[in-house]
Scaffold this motif. Structure first.
Motif, mmCIF file in Angstrom:
data_model
loop_
_atom_site.group_PDB
_atom_site.id
_atom_site.type_symbol
_atom_site.label_atom_id
_atom_site.label_comp_id
_atom_site.label_asym_id
_atom_site.label_seq_id
_atom_site.Cartn_x
_atom_site.Cartn_y
_atom_site.Cartn_z
ATOM 1 N N TYR A 286 0.818 -1.211 0.000
ATOM 2 C CA TYR A 286 0.000 0.000 0.000
ATOM 3 C C TYR A 286 0.851 1.260 0.000
ATOM 4 O O TYR A 286 0.318 2.368 -0.048
ATOM 5 N N ALA A 287 2.153 1.114 0.069
ATOM 6 C CA ALA A 287 3.040 2.270 0.063
ATOM 7 C C ALA A 287 2.913 3.017 -1.258
ATOM 8 O O ALA A 287 2.857 2.415 -2.333
ATOM 9 N N GLY A 288 2.866 4.323 -1.183
ATOM 10 C CA GLY A 288 2.808 5.135 -2.381
ATOM 11 C C GLY A 288 1.419 5.380 -2.931
ATOM 12 O O GLY A 288 1.267 6.156 -3.882
ATOM 13 N N LEU A 289 0.398 4.744 -2.363
ATOM 14 C CA LEU A 289 -0.970 4.978 -2.839
ATOM 15 C C LEU A 289 -1.463 6.335 -2.370
ATOM 16 O O LEU A 289 -1.163 6.777 -1.262
ATOM 17 N N ASP A 290 -2.250 7.009 -3.209
ATOM 18 C CA ASP A 290 -2.874 8.236 -2.745
ATOM 19 C C ASP A 290 -4.075 7.883 -1.863
ATOM 20 O O ASP A 290 -4.436 6.705 -1.718
ATOM 21 N N ASP A 291 -4.677 8.894 -1.242
ATOM 22 C CA ASP A 291 -5.735 8.630 -0.267
ATOM 23 C C ASP A 291 -6.929 7.900 -0.882
ATOM 24 O O ASP A 291 -7.531 7.025 -0.245
ATOM 25 N N ALA A 292 -7.289 8.254 -2.106
ATOM 26 C CA ALA A 292 -8.428 7.592 -2.744
ATOM 27 C C ALA A 292 -8.147 6.106 -2.949
ATOM 28 O O ALA A 292 -9.015 5.252 -2.711
ATOM 29 N N GLU A 293 -6.925 5.772 -3.368
ATOM 30 C CA GLU A 293 -6.584 4.363 -3.580
ATOM 31 C C GLU A 293 -6.495 3.609 -2.256
ATOM 32 O O GLU A 293 -6.808 2.416 -2.194
ATOM 33 N N VAL A 294 -6.070 4.291 -1.200
ATOM 34 C CA VAL A 294 -6.078 3.658 0.122
ATOM 35 C C VAL A 294 -7.509 3.350 0.540
ATOM 36 O O VAL A 294 -7.812 2.250 1.029
ATOM 37 N N ALA A 295 -8.415 4.314 0.347
ATOM 38 C CA ALA A 295 -9.826 4.094 0.691
ATOM 39 C C ALA A 295 -10.405 2.935 -0.113
ATOM 40 O O ALA A 295 -11.121 2.073 0.425
ATOM 41 N N ILE A 296 -10.097 2.893 -1.408
ATOM 42 C CA ILE A 296 -10.586 1.801 -2.260
ATOM 43 C C ILE A 296 -10.042 0.462 -1.789
ATOM 44 O O ILE A 296 -10.780 -0.527 -1.666
ATOM 45 N N ALA A 297 -8.729 0.406 -1.528
ATOM 46 C CA ALA A 297 -8.113 -0.849 -1.093
ATOM 47 C C ALA A 297 -8.690 -1.326 0.221
ATOM 48 O O ALA A 297 -8.957 -2.529 0.407
ATOM 49 N N ALA A 298 -8.901 -0.398 1.160
ATOM 50 C CA ALA A 298 -9.441 -0.768 2.466
ATOM 51 C C ALA A 298 -10.882 -1.253 2.346
ATOM 52 O O ALA A 298 -11.264 -2.278 2.935
ATOM 53 N N ALA A 299 -11.701 -0.530 1.585
ATOM 54 C CA ALA A 299 -13.099 -0.927 1.423
ATOM 55 C C ALA A 299 -13.213 -2.273 0.705
ATOM 56 O O ALA A 299 -14.028 -3.125 1.060
ATOM 57 N N ARG A 300 -12.380 -2.466 -0.301
ATOM 58 C CA ARG A 300 -12.414 -3.725 -1.046
ATOM 59 C C ARG A 300 -11.967 -4.889 -0.155
ATOM 60 O O ARG A 300 -12.556 -5.981 -0.215
ATOM 61 N N ALA A 301 -10.958 -4.668 0.683
ATOM 62 C CA ALA A 301 -10.498 -5.730 1.584
ATOM 63 C C ALA A 301 -11.596 -6.103 2.575
ATOM 64 O O ALA A 301 -11.823 -7.291 2.862
ATOM 65 N N GLY A 302 -12.284 -5.095 3.107
ATOM 66 C CA GLY A 302 -13.397 -5.374 4.001
ATOM 67 C C GLY A 302 -14.523 -6.103 3.293
ATOM 68 O O GLY A 302 -15.142 -7.023 3.846
ATOM 69 N N ALA A 303 -14.801 -5.703 2.054
ATOM 70 C CA ALA A 303 -15.865 -6.339 1.280
ATOM 71 C C ALA A 303 -15.553 -7.806 1.004
ATOM 72 O O ALA A 303 -16.460 -8.657 0.981
ATOM 73 N N ASP A 304 -14.283 -8.119 0.790
ATOM 74 C CA ASP A 304 -13.892 -9.517 0.576
ATOM 75 C C ASP A 304 -14.247 -10.371 1.793
ATOM 76 O O ASP A 304 -14.736 -11.507 1.662
ATOM 77 N N VAL A 305 -14.007 -9.830 2.983
ATOM 78 C CA VAL A 305 -14.337 -10.558 4.210
ATOM 79 C C VAL A 305 -15.843 -10.756 4.316
ATOM 80 O O VAL A 305 -16.330 -11.857 4.600
ATOM 81 N N VAL A 306 -16.593 -9.687 4.085
ATOM 82 C CA VAL A 306 -18.055 -9.750 4.186
ATOM 83 C C VAL A 306 -18.614 -10.780 3.209
ATOM 84 O O VAL A 306 -19.493 -11.589 3.557
ATOM 85 N N ARG A 307 -18.117 -10.792 2.009
ATOM 86 C CA ARG A 307 -18.598 -11.739 1.008
ATOM 87 C C ARG A 307 -18.202 -13.172 1.367
ATOM 88 O O ARG A 307 -19.015 -14.105 1.245
ATOM 89 N N ASP A 308 -16.974 -13.361 1.838
ATOM 90 C CA ASP A 308 -16.498 -14.711 2.140
ATOM 91 C C ASP A 308 -17.256 -15.343 3.303
ATOM 92 O O ASP A 308 -17.431 -16.572 3.345
ATOM 93 N N LEU A 309 -17.707 -14.521 4.257
ATOM 94 C CA LEU A 309 -18.402 -15.047 5.431
ATOM 95 C C LEU A 309 -19.913 -15.103 5.262
ATOM 96 O O LEU A 309 -20.622 -15.587 6.143
ATOM 97 N N TYR A 310 -20.405 -14.621 4.139
ATOM 98 C CA TYR A 310 -21.846 -14.570 3.910
ATOM 99 C C TYR A 310 -22.462 -15.972 3.937
ATOM 100 O O TYR A 310 -21.913 -16.921 3.378
ATOM 101 N N GLY A 311 -23.590 -16.074 4.610
ATOM 102 C CA GLY A 311 -24.321 -17.334 4.660
ATOM 103 C C GLY A 311 -23.875 -18.279 5.746
ATOM 104 O O GLY A 311 -24.520 -19.316 5.970
#
Length: 280
Positions: free
Chosen positions: A5-30
């Motif tokens: 994540y080094a060198g990412l601008d704030d928008a890319e950090v937000a995207i990466a963080a939200a996407r990582a959280g979404a992966d967890v939510v999707r994987d645990l669904y059901g």
């Protein structure tokens, strides 16, 4: 270990963080998930907790000096820090717990970049604070609000701090509302991203100051950057003086909704709402 994540601008950090959280939510669904009682009928699931831990891991790697306010973990780092991230790892927990896929993962830098991820569509709505877009299948498309759908999301969840003067549910009984719009209730702030993306004409919710809310900050940032009209239910700019939230794709839709809100407040003997002077 290389920090990816080094060198990412704030928008890319937000995207990466939200996407990582979404992966967890999707994987645990059901799955049958443990719950943590938060009182007053509210609760968190193991998915909320794990998603927040994952999101915080991304933010700490990319911005180790920044503070974080999380829905589940509370304040981490100095509350008076110049930079603070607001994190809601699973907005729509009750939906999720009963097998409804209408949920969002919200990550926002206060007064800056933000991202809202839909774990099941794969869309990540984002802003750098100036422009707004959606990333899907590796492609970015600029968000363009429109009221063409005539769909308005109305948050019906209690409490109703503005009652009896106004409750969002009152709109559903307004003759003008049902003539012009079609109500929807998704019970997640994913609906705010949908206003920015033109999937909804507007969103209305009661409440206090929502500008620093982990639930609403990312969606508000998206809508502002996309050019939506954003005010409180009293027509005032959101913030300490504002109440609740009215977000519309355009000025005409916003004024129609505000006129209905003013008329309902007038029927209840409350003072009229303030007319908005400009976009917020």
């Amino acid at each position: 270990m290389i920090n990816s994540y080094a060198g990412l601008d704030d928008a890319e950090v937000a995207i990466a963080a939200a996407r990582a959280g979404a992966d967890v939510v999707r994987d645990l669904y059901g799955q049958r998930l443990a719950r943590v009682d938060k009182g007053a009928g509210d609760f968190a699931t193991a998915a909320d907790l794990e998603a927040e831990r994952t999101i915080l891991g991304v933010i700490r790697s990319a911005r180790p000096d920044d503070a974080v306010l999380g829905e589940e973990g509370g304040q981490q780092g100095a509350a008076e820090a110049a930079r603070q991230w607001l994190v809601d790892p699973l907005c729509g927990t009750l939906n999720y717990a009963v097998g409804n896929m209408l949920v969002a993962v919200n990550v926002a830098l206060r007064d800056g970049a933000a991202a809202v991820a839909d774990p099941f569509s794969g869309e990540v709505f984002f802003t750098d604070g100036a422009t707004a877009g959606v990333r899907h299948d590796g492609a970015d498309v600029r968000l363009t609000p429109t009221s063409a759908t005539q769909l308005v999301d109305v948050n019906l969840d209690p409490p109703f701090p503005s009652a009896p003067g106004f409750r969002a549910v009152d709109l559903l009984a307004h003759a003008g509302f049902v003539e012009r719009f079609r109500p929807r209730v998704v019970s997640t702030t994913l609906a705010l991203a949908w206003v920015a993306a033109g999937k909804r004409a507007a969103y209305v919710t009661d409440g206090g100051d929502l500008s620093g809310s982990v639930h609403f900050a990312a969606g508000i940032a998206l809508c502002r950057a996309a050019g939506c009209v954003v005010t409180g239910i009293d027509g005032a700019p959101i913030g300490r003086a504002g109440r609740g939230l009215v977000v519309a794709a355009d000025a005409e839709t916003h004024e129609l909704l505000m006129s209905m809100i003013r008329s309902r407040a007038g029927d209840a003997g409350q003072p009229p709402a303030v007319r908005p002077e400009a976009r917020s």
